[in-house]
Design a protein around this motif. Structure first.
Motif, PDB file in Angstrom:
ATOM      1  N   SER A 105       0.903  -1.090   0.086  1.00 39.71           N
ATOM      2  CA  SER A 105      -0.021  -0.018   0.038  1.00 39.71           C
ATOM      3  C   SER A 105       0.898   1.272   0.022  1.00 39.71           C
ATOM      4  O   SER A 105       1.956   1.249   0.238  1.00 39.71           O
ATOM      5  N   ASP A 106       0.267   2.266  -0.595  1.00 41.59           N
ATOM      6  CA  ASP A 106       1.207   3.659  -0.511  1.00 41.59           C
ATOM      7  C   ASP A 106       2.340   3.332  -1.330  1.00 41.59           C
ATOM      8  O   ASP A 106       3.214   4.041  -0.605  1.00 41.59           O
ATOM      9  N   ALA A 107       2.407   2.595  -2.146  1.00 41.70           N
ATOM     10  CA  ALA A 107       3.807   2.211  -2.984  1.00 41.70           C
ATOM     11  C   ALA A 107       4.279   3.356  -3.828  1.00 41.70           C
ATOM     12  O   ALA A 107       3.434   3.732  -4.992  1.00 41.70           O
ATOM     13  N   LYS A 108       5.263   3.827  -3.738  1.00 46.16           N
ATOM     14  CA  LYS A 108       5.863   5.138  -4.479  1.00 46.16           C
ATOM     15  C   LYS A 108       6.856   4.302  -5.534  1.00 46.16           C
ATOM     16  O   LYS A 108       8.040   4.747  -5.471  1.00 46.16           O
ATOM     17  N   VAL A 109       6.355   3.571  -6.349  1.00 45.50           N
ATOM     18  CA  VAL A 109       7.038   2.705  -7.144  1.00 45.50           C
ATOM     19  C   VAL A 109       6.346   2.466  -8.571  1.00 45.50           C
ATOM     20  O   VAL A 109       4.974   2.822  -8.504  1.00 45.50           O
ATOM     21  N   ASN A 110       6.932   2.428  -9.676  1.00 41.45           N
ATOM     22  CA  ASN A 110       6.284   2.596 -10.870  1.00 41.45           C
ATOM     23  C   ASN A 110       6.299   0.830 -11.333  1.00 41.45           C
ATOM     24  O   ASN A 110       6.963   0.205 -11.117  1.00 41.45           O
ATOM     25  N   VAL A 111       5.178   0.517 -12.295  1.00 41.73           N
ATOM     26  CA  VAL A 111       5.596  -0.866 -12.981  1.00 41.73           C
ATOM     27  C   VAL A 111       6.719  -0.995 -13.492  1.00 41.73           C
ATOM     28  O   VAL A 111       7.392  -0.122 -14.187  1.00 41.73           O
ATOM     29  N   GLY A 112       7.347  -2.258 -13.387  1.00 41.53           N
ATOM     30  CA  GLY A 112       8.684  -2.855 -13.936  1.00 41.53           C
ATOM     31  C   GLY A 112       9.791  -2.350 -12.885  1.00 41.53           C
ATOM     32  O   GLY A 112      11.019  -2.772 -13.203  1.00 41.53           O
ATOM     33  N   GLU A 113       9.530  -1.657 -11.782  1.00 37.33           N
ATOM     34  CA  GLU A 113      10.672  -1.335 -10.654  1.00 37.33           C
ATOM     35  C   GLU A 113      10.676  -2.712  -9.883  1.00 37.33           C
ATOM     36  O   GLU A 113       9.876  -3.353  -9.318  1.00 37.33           O
ATOM     37  N   ILE A 114      12.206  -2.825  -9.359  1.00 37.62           N
ATOM     38  CA  ILE A 114      12.106  -4.017  -8.431  1.00 37.62           C
ATOM     39  C   ILE A 114      12.746  -3.266  -7.201  1.00 37.62           C
ATOM     40  O   ILE A 114      13.522  -2.366  -7.048  1.00 37.62           O
ATOM     41  N   ALA A 115      12.071  -3.406  -6.155  1.00 37.48           N
ATOM     42  CA  ALA A 115      12.362  -2.795  -4.792  1.00 37.48           C
ATOM     43  C   ALA A 115      12.235  -3.715  -3.514  1.00 37.48           C
ATOM     44  O   ALA A 115      11.590  -4.773  -3.465  1.00 37.48           O
ATOM     45  N   SER A 116      12.987  -3.226  -2.599  1.00 40.72           N
ATOM     46  CA  SER A 116      13.129  -4.189  -1.332  1.00 40.72           C
ATOM     47  C   SER A 116      11.674  -3.942  -0.446  1.00 40.72           C
ATOM     48  O   SER A 116      11.183  -2.803  -0.289  1.00 40.72           O
ATOM     49  N   VAL A 117      11.262  -5.010   0.052  1.00 41.55           N
ATOM     50  CA  VAL A 117       9.963  -5.018   0.590  1.00 41.55           C
ATOM     51  C   VAL A 117      10.035  -6.085   1.899  1.00 41.55           C
ATOM     52  O   VAL A 117      10.616  -6.968   1.819  1.00 41.55           O
ATOM     53  N   ARG A 118       9.562  -5.717   3.023  1.00 40.54           N
ATOM     54  CA  ARG A 118       9.510  -6.364   4.250  1.00 40.54           C
ATOM     55  C   ARG A 118       8.080  -6.873   4.328  1.00 40.54           C
ATOM     56  O   ARG A 118       6.894  -6.095   4.312  1.00 40.54           O
TER      57      ARG A 118
END
Length: 440
Positions: free
Chosen positions: A413-426
């Motif tokens: 939720s409230d994700a400041k990312v774009n489609v195609g991005e790889i990000a670290s998530v807990r």
């Protein structure tokens, strides 16, 4: 300006059919077709069929009965049947359902433009051959659109295993591997169009033995290492594997190739050696378990998935218990289980069948065990940090959805990312079919 013709494709079955449907859409794109999400306004309807499930052909005929009504409002509409049911049924489809204009097998999709043109003249078009020319090479140069961040890429087709329950060798033909150079070219093209994760496909994908760029024989592991060098490609997966083709270099790649994701689908089908032999699987429960040990030694965090058939002809309660014992020992993150159903023309179809009620009971017991394992593994992800490839917006405002390295669906939720991005998530919570996470 010419109005584009509209193409509706309904895809049944496996990931390879999804890939094939994309290739068919590209082939017909050169004839002026654009895809539409509904058959209501289509100028051509294609059913890309699968022959694996029970009564597959009858379900196709039922769907064709519903679709023929659209010819009443659009007399120019053409209806086609593709895929494995088309290969198996051939001309019988046109005989039983005269509304069908063309029937094309899985190896002849590159001939669709010519078949479509023939159908437009009022002739029926049928092609269920196994042509010598490479359909993938013939499909090169078609119009291509921007892609989602994950894509399938077929590297191998067909099967030489002849499992007693399976029609694939009859509908897809013998094992054929694409040359490595052509696969690498297609992978680079996908990356240029926005793809960051590629899943290599094959009926027996780890039996891949294509011609290498230097003329040598390439294994799947060698292909993966070449794909590892493609700039912009961040993740590699493959499916579906056969235990007999899980080679040493492929096991090693799971431990050493950073782009090869820690997930492996490795179907066993049964835990009973007697049933495995009757299935013509050519491996034992013990050899499968020792193989799992070697894979986990190379990559301890790998998540395993598998396939199981229960109620196979002559399966006893003791045979089924052996399957439950194997599942307990492996501890699957995912598994797909089915009650055996006959496929005409396969050896198992002629054998004494297990009582349907008993098979249903066994399936429910197996699925309950698999569900417990899956939920336990998902619960164990809470508190862990994972890398998520975000693929699309979620159902709620500000939500994004993607896949972890382990193929778990993750929503943030409230994700400041774009489609195609790889990000670290807990991971903060585990649901039945997905995980909830917070961006780090």
């Amino acid at each position: 300006m010419t109005t584009p013709k509209k193409l509706f494709i309904k895809t049944y079955g496996c990931q390879m059919n999804v890939y094939d449907s994309e290739r068919m859409a590209e082939a017909l794109g050169g004839q002026g077709y654009v895809e539409t999400a509904t058959p209501d306004d289509a100028d051509m309807i294609l059913l890309n069929t699968c022959h694996i499930r029970e009564k597959a052909a009858e379900k196709v005929y039922s769907e064709l009965g519903r679709l023929k009504q659209f010819k009443t409002t659009n007399p120019d509409l053409k209806i086609g049947v593709a895929g494995c049911v088309a290969q198996a049924e051939g001309e019988e489809i046109m005989r039983r359902q005269p509304a069908v204009d063309l029937v094309v097998g899985p190896q002849s999709y590159h001939r669709l433009p010519e078949m479509e043109a023939k159908a437009r003249t009022g002739e029926k078009a049928l092609d269920t051959d196994f042509p010598e020319e490479d359909k993938f090479e013939k499909l090169k140069g078609r119009p291509k659109a921007r892609r989602a961040p994950s894509a399938f890429l077929t590297v191998q087709e067909g099967c030489d295993k002849f499992c007693a329950f399976c029609v694939v060798p009859y509908t897809r033909g013998a094992e054929v591997s694409r040359p490595a150079a052509r696969i690498l070219d297609e992978a680079r093209d996908l990356v240029e169009r926005g793809v960051r994760e590629i899943t290599l496909l094959g009926q027996n994908v780890n039996a891949y033995h294509g011609a290498g760029p230097d003329g040598s024989d390439y294994t799947l592991a060698k292909l993966i290492w070449d794909l590892d060098k493609v700039d912009g490609l961040e993740r590699i997966r493959f499916t579906t594997s056969h235990p007999n083709d899980m080679s040493d270099d492929l096991i090693e790649a799971h431990g050493t190739c950073a782009k090869l994701m820690p997930y492996l689908h490795l179907p066993v089908q049964s835990g009973s050696d007697k049933i495995l032999k009757r299935m013509n699987r050519s491996h034992t429960a013990e050899s499968y378990l020792r193989l799992i040990e070697r894979i986990r030694a190379a990559r301890p965090d790998i998540l395993m998935s598998g396939d199981f058939i229960v109620g196979f002809p002559e399966e006893t309660e003791a045979d089924f218990q052996a399957t439950l014992d194997l599942v307990e020992e492996v501890n699957y993150g995912y598994a797909y289980s089915f009650k055996y159903s006959t496929r005409p023309g396969t050896p198992a179809a002629e054998r004494a069948q297990v009582d349907a009620a008993e098979a249903d009971d066994r399936l429910q017991r197996l699925q309950a065990l698999i569900t417990r394992q899956q939920r336990s593994i998902q619960d164990g992800m809470v508190g862990r940090d994972v890398k998520v490839l975000f693929e699309k917006p979620g159902r709620f405002e500000g939500q994004m959805v993607g896949k972890s390295e382990y193929l778990h669906a993750v929503h943030v939720s409230d994700a400041k990312v774009n489609v195609g991005e790889i990000a670290s998530v807990r991971i903060v919570d585990a649901g039945t079919n997905s995980l909830a996470g917070q961006l780090l």
